[in-house]
Write an enzyme that holds these catalytic residues in place. Sequence first.
Site, PDB file in Angstrom:
ATOM      1  N   THR A 348       0.987  -1.064  -0.014  1.00 11.88           N
ATOM      2  CA  THR A 348      -0.074  -0.006  -0.125  1.00 11.88           C
ATOM      3  C   THR A 348       0.831   1.257  -0.049  1.00 11.88           C
ATOM      4  OG1 THR A 348      -1.636  -1.134   1.271  1.00 11.88           O
ATOM      5  CG2 THR A 348      -1.750   1.276   1.197  1.00 11.88           C
ATOM      6  N   GLY A 430       0.840  -1.654   5.215  1.00  8.49           N
ATOM      7  CA  GLY A 430       1.192  -2.647   6.118  1.00  8.49           C
ATOM      8  C   GLY A 430      -0.100  -3.493   6.382  1.00  8.49           C
TER       9      GLY A 430
END
Length: 528
Positions: A348, A430
């Site tokens: 991400t 994460g």
Amino acid sequence: MTTLLPADIAAHRPVVMGDGGMVVAGHPRAAEAGAALLRSGGNAMDAAIAAAATLAIAIPFMNGLGGDAIALHAGADGHVTAINGSGATARAASVAALRAQGLTALPQRGPLAVSVPGVVAAWGESLERFGARQLAEVLEPAIALAEHGVPLDASAIAFFNGAEYAELVRDFPALGAAFGTPGGRRLGERLKQPQAAQTLRRLARHGWRAFYTGDLAREWLDDARGQGVLLDGDDLAAHATLFAPALSTAWRGRQVHVAPPNSQGLALLAMLGLAEAQPAPPPADGSDPLIDPLAHLARKSAAFAMRDAWCADPRRVTLPADLLAPERLRLLPLDARPTMSRAGGGDTSTLVVVDSAGRAVSWVQSLFESFGSGVVCPRHGLVLHNRAMLESLDDDPVRGLRGGTRPFHTLCPALVTDDAGVALAIATPGDHGQPQSLFQVIRRHYEQGLDIQAAIEWPRLRHDDGREVMLEARCPPAWDAALAASGWTVRRVDGWSRLMGGVNAVVRRDGLLMGGADPRRSCYAIAV
């Protein structure tokens, strides 16, 4: 309170300071793009969308035009709005039909894991609502980078030369055609993305809606459906970004704001609330000045059990008004275990912006896993995400697949406000680790008294599922025995592990902006 850092974990990056605005992003070129918009008189949202579009080109294996976004915007008065740029599953998708194909779970990769990509609409609609510049101007840095090529940094080299990319290209050869043969990539080698540049130019000319209706939409959707993607034109045309009040709770004289479900932001608020409602002292052996790992894991597990019960498409859940009330949290059992959605790769990208007027953005966008579903629309430089893989093929009221609903989302932007407005803008990649990393950094900064860069660099722990807990190599050695004695299995990871995220943050205090950028990834802060 000021805490002196042991030499082995002292911050080695400086706190970046300024008072004219600040951008911290997951790649230096994205930070530059956002800072340029601020310098030219743009506001926080103008800078955020410029940085977000540039991130889509600079780190294409982590995010892109075929992904989603979830964000927060704060006005100069501190009022926070949640921006839900996640897309729904195909309305044609059904548990019965997929089970009839012999499936017991949605595939991790491939066309069935694709939901509507919402990021382009999120850029356009957020700019219309909160920005001051036109989309065409804001997309210019991303277009230039796609045409001239992004110089590959150490993080990108590690990916493109690594085993994961080689395996992806074996399974999805179009990735290799679009992004190059695995292996042999050199630092500074330029990755050009001419098809993505052409798509961005068409969006600049015709507006963001062209991605969802009209010729451009039909073209890329034809490519996707030819590979088995279930989405159709009605799914795209029905998509809209949701703007809603942020989910907020009081914490230590401040307000902490996250995106409401389907985001997992609730988990961050629950962790912070539990740390206050059921406080735990630091370890008795003095191994850490703030966090006892056993107490931390108990509260994290309870918070994630709450997340897994409530975080779904907002049409599927109604949060109890007292869900985060201290009285309720004081009674919450700490032996709960989350059901835990399947983990992704945590690939991400994030950015945070605060402008000179105090407006702020925390923005998170993603393909979910490295190159998402692996499905490529080559004529348009698109790789489609695989967010739908988190839905289950059953009748579970929260996570069971329902066509036309937004899947559960790990994207977790956060803002902290006080009486003076925005006090902190923060975000991290994460996967399931996002609220865990944010929780640790926020507490290190506000409770332990570390500056924001030191709080980001302090070693972290992470737990996904089961009894395994990940500790960075710099975490106290005494933690291993304490965790093992309570039935945990310790997995030591690199001292600066990307599994712990890549936190970007801006602190605002007395008109001064202080930026922190995580060395675990390619994060970079620029003051204006």
